[in-house]
Design a protein around this motif. Sequence first.
Motif, PDB file in Angstrom:
ATOM      1  N   SER A 161       0.808  -1.222   0.000  1.00 22.97           N
ATOM      2  CA  SER A 161       0.000   0.000   0.000  1.00 22.97           C
ATOM      3  C   SER A 161       0.841   1.272   0.000  1.00 22.97           C
ATOM      4  O   SER A 161       2.010   1.255   0.337  1.00 22.97           O
ATOM      5  N   TYR A 162       0.199   2.380  -0.351  1.00 21.87           N
ATOM      6  CA  TYR A 162       0.798   3.674  -0.064  1.00 21.87           C
ATOM      7  C   TYR A 162       0.930   3.762   1.451  1.00 21.87           C
ATOM      8  O   TYR A 162       0.122   3.203   2.194  1.00 21.87           O
ATOM      9  N   SER A 163       1.963   4.454   1.933  1.00 18.71           N
ATOM     10  CA  SER A 163       2.115   4.601   3.380  1.00 18.71           C
ATOM     11  C   SER A 163       2.601   6.009   3.683  1.00 18.71           C
ATOM     12  O   SER A 163       2.593   6.868   2.816  1.00 18.71           O
TER      13      SER A 163
ATOM     14  N   GLY B 202       8.314   4.919  -8.810  1.00 16.84           N
ATOM     15  CA  GLY B 202       6.907   5.219  -9.035  1.00 16.84           C
ATOM     16  C   GLY B 202       6.722   6.270 -10.114  1.00 16.84           C
ATOM     17  O   GLY B 202       7.690   6.825 -10.657  1.00 16.84           O
ATOM     18  N   CYS B 203       5.451   6.522 -10.426  1.00 16.59           N
ATOM     19  CA  CYS B 203       5.120   7.497 -11.462  1.00 16.59           C
ATOM     20  C   CYS B 203       5.374   8.914 -10.949  1.00 16.59           C
ATOM     21  O   CYS B 203       5.660   9.813 -11.720  1.00 16.59           O
ATOM     22  N   GLN B 204       5.273   9.099  -9.637  1.00 18.26           N
ATOM     23  CA  GLN B 204       5.508  10.430  -9.092  1.00 18.26           C
ATOM     24  C   GLN B 204       6.920  10.907  -9.435  1.00 18.26           C
ATOM     25  O   GLN B 204       7.107  12.036  -9.880  1.00 18.26           O
ATOM     26  N   GLU B 205       7.923  10.046  -9.224  1.00 19.58           N
ATOM     27  CA  GLU B 205       9.281  10.461  -9.592  1.00 19.58           C
ATOM     28  C   GLU B 205       9.394  10.661 -11.105  1.00 19.58           C
ATOM     29  O   GLU B 205      10.059  11.592 -11.558  1.00 19.58           O
TER      30      GLU B 205
ATOM     31  N   MET C 105       5.291  -0.933  -4.035  1.00 17.83           N
ATOM     32  CA  MET C 105       6.532  -1.402  -4.650  1.00 17.83           C
ATOM     33  C   MET C 105       7.364  -0.277  -5.221  1.00 17.83           C
ATOM     34  O   MET C 105       8.561  -0.424  -5.414  1.00 17.83           O
ATOM     35  N   ARG C 106       6.707   0.840  -5.558  1.00 19.99           N
ATOM     36  CA  ARG C 106       7.399   2.013  -6.126  1.00 19.99           C
ATOM     37  C   ARG C 106       8.187   1.666  -7.387  1.00 19.99           C
ATOM     38  O   ARG C 106       9.375   1.960  -7.478  1.00 19.99           O
ATOM     39  N   VAL C 107       7.533   1.020  -8.327  1.00 16.25           N
ATOM     40  CA  VAL C 107       8.193   0.753  -9.603  1.00 16.25           C
ATOM     41  C   VAL C 107       7.485   1.535 -10.712  1.00 16.25           C
ATOM     42  O   VAL C 107       6.335   1.257 -11.033  1.00 16.25           O
TER      43      VAL C 107
ATOM     44  N   ASN D 144      -8.336   9.030 -17.185  1.00  9.58           N
ATOM     45  CA  ASN D 144      -7.879  10.206 -16.446  1.00  9.58           C
ATOM     46  C   ASN D 144      -8.177  10.158 -14.945  1.00  9.58           C
ATOM     47  O   ASN D 144      -9.226   9.693 -14.524  1.00  9.58           O
ATOM     48  N   ASN D 145      -7.245  10.660 -14.167  1.00  6.20           N
ATOM     49  CA  ASN D 145      -7.471  10.902 -12.742  1.00  6.20           C
ATOM     50  C   ASN D 145      -7.688  12.383 -12.583  1.00  6.20           C
ATOM     51  O   ASN D 145      -6.801  13.150 -12.933  1.00  6.20           O
ATOM     52  N   PRO D 146      -8.815  12.884 -12.075  1.00  3.62           N
ATOM     53  CA  PRO D 146      -9.900  12.133 -11.442  1.00  3.62           C
ATOM     54  C   PRO D 146     -11.104  11.828 -12.320  1.00  3.62           C
ATOM     55  O   PRO D 146     -12.027  11.164 -11.846  1.00  3.62           O
TER      56      PRO D 146
ATOM     57  N   SER E 226       4.791   6.332 -16.345  1.00  2.00           N
ATOM     58  CA  SER E 226       3.832   5.368 -15.816  1.00  2.00           C
ATOM     59  C   SER E 226       4.419   4.645 -14.618  1.00  2.00           C
ATOM     60  O   SER E 226       5.556   4.920 -14.200  1.00  2.00           O
ATOM     61  N   SER E 227       3.641   3.745 -14.064  1.00  2.00           N
ATOM     62  CA  SER E 227       4.115   2.895 -12.971  1.00  2.00           C
ATOM     63  C   SER E 227       3.150   1.741 -12.795  1.00  2.00           C
ATOM     64  O   SER E 227       2.082   1.712 -13.415  1.00  2.00           O
ATOM     65  N   PHE E 228       3.537   0.791 -11.934  1.00  2.00           N
ATOM     66  CA  PHE E 228       2.656  -0.324 -11.604  1.00  2.00           C
ATOM     67  C   PHE E 228       1.813  -0.046 -10.367  1.00  2.00           C
ATOM     68  O   PHE E 228       1.223  -0.957  -9.808  1.00  2.00           O
ATOM     69  N   SER E 229       1.757   1.215  -9.954  1.00  2.00           N
ATOM     70  CA  SER E 229       1.049   1.550  -8.713  1.00  2.00           C
ATOM     71  C   SER E 229      -0.449   1.305  -8.807  1.00  2.00           C
ATOM     72  O   SER E 229      -1.101   1.044  -7.796  1.00  2.00           O
ATOM     73  N   LYS E 230      -1.017   1.415  -9.994  1.00  2.00           N
ATOM     74  CA  LYS E 230      -2.460   1.223 -10.139  1.00  2.00           C
ATOM     75  C   LYS E 230      -2.778  -0.162 -10.677  1.00  2.00           C
ATOM     76  O   LYS E 230      -3.819  -0.723 -10.374  1.00  2.00           O
ATOM     77  N   SER E 231      -1.888  -0.726 -11.475  1.00  2.00           N
ATOM     78  CA  SER E 231      -2.166  -2.029 -12.081  1.00  2.00           C
ATOM     79  C   SER E 231      -1.715  -3.175 -11.175  1.00  2.00           C
ATOM     80  O   SER E 231      -2.229  -4.278 -11.275  1.00  2.00           O
TER      81      SER E 231
ATOM     82  N   GLU F 188       3.088  12.748 -20.885  1.00  2.00           N
ATOM     83  CA  GLU F 188       1.872  11.926 -20.885  1.00  2.00           C
ATOM     84  C   GLU F 188       1.914  10.958 -19.708  1.00  2.00           C
ATOM     85  O   GLU F 188       2.806  10.118 -19.624  1.00  2.00           O
ATOM     86  N   ASP F 189       0.954  11.079 -18.819  1.00  2.00           N
ATOM     87  CA  ASP F 189       0.854  10.188 -17.666  1.00  2.00           C
ATOM     88  C   ASP F 189      -0.102   9.054 -18.029  1.00  2.00           C
ATOM     89  O   ASP F 189      -1.293   9.278 -18.236  1.00  2.00           O
ATOM     90  N   ASP F 190       0.418   7.828 -18.117  1.00  2.00           N
ATOM     91  CA  ASP F 190      -0.384   6.681 -18.573  1.00  2.00           C
ATOM     92  C   ASP F 190      -0.611   5.676 -17.438  1.00  2.00           C
ATOM     93  O   ASP F 190      -0.832   4.493 -17.674  1.00  2.00           O
ATOM     94  N   ILE F 191      -0.572   6.144 -16.217  1.00  2.00           N
ATOM     95  CA  ILE F 191      -0.559   5.230 -15.071  1.00  2.00           C
ATOM     96  C   ILE F 191      -1.768   4.288 -15.008  1.00  2.00           C
ATOM     97  O   ILE F 191      -1.668   3.171 -14.510  1.00  2.00           O
ATOM     98  N   TYR F 192      -2.922   4.731 -15.523  1.00  2.00           N
ATOM     99  CA  TYR F 192      -4.109   3.863 -15.507  1.00  2.00           C
ATOM    100  C   TYR F 192      -4.349   3.155 -16.836  1.00  2.00           C
ATOM    101  O   TYR F 192      -5.349   2.448 -16.985  1.00  2.00           O
ATOM    102  N   GLY F 193      -3.467   3.376 -17.805  1.00  2.00           N
ATOM    103  CA  GLY F 193      -3.706   2.887 -19.162  1.00  2.00           C
ATOM    104  C   GLY F 193      -3.977   1.396 -19.246  1.00  2.00           C
ATOM    105  O   GLY F 193      -4.860   0.959 -19.981  1.00  2.00           O
TER     106      GLY F 193
END
Lengths: 467, 467
Positions: free
Chosen positions: A137-139, B172-175, B315-317, B247-249, B305-310, B275-280
């Motif tokens: 999870s996010y923490s 993560g996608c944030q970085e 994990m922060r990848v 899109n978020n939100p 992108s990242s695996f944070s949503k999928s 382009e942020d594709d995190i939910y793609g």
Amino acid sequence: MTLYENLAIRLREHIELGFYKPGDKLPSVRQLAKEHGVSISTVQEAYRQLEQELLVEAKPKSGYFVSVQNKDNLPSISRPPQRPLEVSQWEEVLNMLMIRSRTDGVQLQHAMPDMKATTLKPLLKDLSKQNPEVGLSYSDVRGTKELRTQLSRLAVASGCQLHPDDLVITSGCQEALSVCLRAVTEPGDIIAIESPSFYGSMQAIKAANLKAMEIPTHPETGISLEALELALDQWPIKAIFVTPTCNNPMGYTMPEDKKEQLYRLAQSYDITIIEDDIYGDISFQFPRPKTIKSFDTDGRVLLCSSFSKSIAPGMRVGWIAPGRYRDKVTHIKYVSSSMCPVTPQLAVAKFIRLGGYAKHIRNMRLNYEKQRDMLLKAIKAYLPKDTRVSFPAGSFILWVELAKDIDSMKLVEKCRQKGVGFAPGPLFSATGKYRNCFRLNYSEKNVEKREAAIKTLGQVIAEMQPD
Amino acid sequence: MTLYENLAIRLREHIELGFYKPGDKLPSVRQLAKEHGVSISTVQEAYRQLEQELLVEAKPKSGYFVSVQNKDNLPSISRPPQRPLEVSQWEEVLNMLMIRSRTDGVQLQHAMPDMKATTLKPLLKDLSKQNPEVGLSYSDVRGTKELRTQLSRLAVASGCQLHPDDLVITSGCQEALSVCLRAVTEPGDIIAIESPSFYGSMQAIKAANLKAMEIPTHPETGISLEALELALDQWPIKAIFVTPTCNNPMGYTMPEDKKEQLYRLAQSYDITIIEDDIYGDISFQFPRPKTIKSFDTDGRVLLCSSFSKSIAPGMRVGWIAPGRYRDKVTHIKYVSSSMCPVTPQLAVAKFIRLGGYAKHIRNMRLNYEKQRDMLLKAIKAYLPKDTRVSFPAGSFILWVELAKDIDSMKLVEKCRQKGVGFAPGPLFSATGKYRNCFRLNYSEKNVEKREAAIKTLGQVIAEMQPD
Ligand SMILES: Cc1ncc(COP(=O)(O)O)c(C=O)c1O
Ligand SMILES: Cc1ncc(COP(=O)(O)O)c(C=O)c1O
């Protein structure tokens, strides 16, 4: 002549005649007292005298040893250009980062600790059987409470009273430095730094659109306060960035009173200090040296560190004690990479809590100190006579200064072909100076392998000097 | 009247009379053909007609269903102030981040995926029995080759041809977003963004000393190209930052031709697209929608992108496909946090390679789509009649717009006391707009719990309207 002076002369003679060699253990205080029919305190006084002359060194719980280093061949005091400059050298840094994957030969360029030590076993075991679900999870964006609690306990050893909420966990010390720089500056600001300086912090200065003002630095006591004060009078310096304990690359530890003076100087000019303490826990001094942060009464010191040197860099567990900049640091940390992975934080927290960490760094300190001395000997044996070399007060890296006409960028190329790697000097300057210098790593226990590499290095240098 | 029109009318009647309710499965094509003695293609034509009216939806491999959503109650097109502004709202974001640790009640505020899915098991097993030694050393600053190879394979599904060396792994996608912003801008630059927008990217804009230009955004097709072009004519905009897929939100996916038009627009003004594709990958459409990056012929699109949503955020990848900005991105990534931990990268790479990832997102897509429909039903049942709500084309978050006079900041306070959490609208605006809006998460499988929370929400809203 007093009794102790007399004894000191005889011991000096023995050392200078080669009866005891650099690195050799000297007779115990008790033994000498008996032999010479003098009191224990007389022997102690004699040893103290020789210690001051740097001929002899005391090692905690082991007694006295012939110094492997003497002051004459320390690297020169640096004299960087006295104005703020943009940082260059990214190409060179990237080149070095990219050869990371090669495992052949002897790679002495990376500041990597010994990760084969048996004292790491409890941590490795723990890391290998983590419950992965706790890490999904996010923490907390500031990091886990468990780790922050353990860090606040560790901080006592360096003279700091920190509450867990005074800490922010980061992805290694690199993120810590980067976040702190961004938190306390505006683009265009000037940062005063030691010279030479760690390339990662200089590249962070570059990326934050800042200018670096390199300050002359003494190879034994660190940044020159006189030169710093002069610079503070001349330029609108926003912050001072230092690695005062087991400096990278020079290895010195700034004396405690000088650390306090530096803090007072920052106070009187009302500027910020970013203190990189990444090697602090593997100082050869015990108890470990105090941080500048330990003198901080108004929150102007941002302390940065990580377990990259004391445990292993691949875990990417670092932290900031941001003082009065906590809110700004939390913001920049959040945008920089959001929170850090939880699993390694919990493993490290447990390692500290159960005493494994204290045991590990005790082990490492002893090994690294021995390995430093062996490397100094090898350098004396195989590198040219006029080679100057730092005398690290901790850590596992050492700075070598060759004759002016030797180009370490060319040297590194030639040595790479022979399977020997090191970090060339220009990486550690904002503008590519220190061309005749380089940094060596001595963390690995395999001393013979390193000695062979130094021998090769010596041969390549000799070939480069055609006369 | 043609046969299919005739059939369409009868079906429409049945739906409007409530014979089939929102979300209900409609008779199969084959069944209707038999019943009405018409051909398969006539039934298909009738269904296509009702689909265009948004009365009916096709779901892959499941058949036709009564839409739970109709166009009338979509949120309004946003009309943000038409000038570049500094981003505020950090306090509000921090507040939300800080309540993360509470586990009581129903927390619908975080964009966290369902991490209890059985399809995650192979990954979890692998993570729980890692060889910790591979993760100790410094490694490639761009991330492991293994993961970059798998990512370049995945990219094909979104229309991209990427070489492993065209990718940089991030925390993560944030970085990823933060690094890209810093790589393509100078302090003071203006970034065009959708409105509403993800608060993390807006805070990154703030931290990089940039200004945000919010562009009117359509709840079904995304950023208005007309408004964007107007802004590009008026202001020296440096880059466009969009989340065009799920899109978020707001949940919309920008139609493919509009994505291409956006790319052409960026080309004609010679600016960059982030382009942020995190939910793609968790789009309900299959095959998944193409990215803007897929149209990129000159390297001006930086895909993040990242695996944070999928998979899971802890994990922060994450990763960047930085196009022509690769060198700058590598530099900023290095100073930002040096390399990323290796262990989670290897675990994810293996999960992808062995097909576990494809299976997992297939599972998630189906679940989330069902859960979206259930949540839409609950909203219809328990929230005020004039509530507007988005119709996510993927992901597990949904945007709610209440009557103008309802303040979501007050609402969130009152609901928190009843153990119901959600993300209030002002977080998603640079300047605290969308006070009558909020975002809900529907990733958890426990539909009843969420329904109860919506009921509570409805009651609290009712209490806030004294008339
Ligand atoms: C002085 C100094 N600071 C910071 C760092 C970066 O440390 P980390 O790997 O924890 O990011 C290093 C690593 O070489 C270093 O030597
Ligand atoms: C659109 C968007 N981009 C980026 C992020 C940050 O993702 P990560 O957790 O991978 O850093 C999020 C997370 O909420 C998001 O919704």
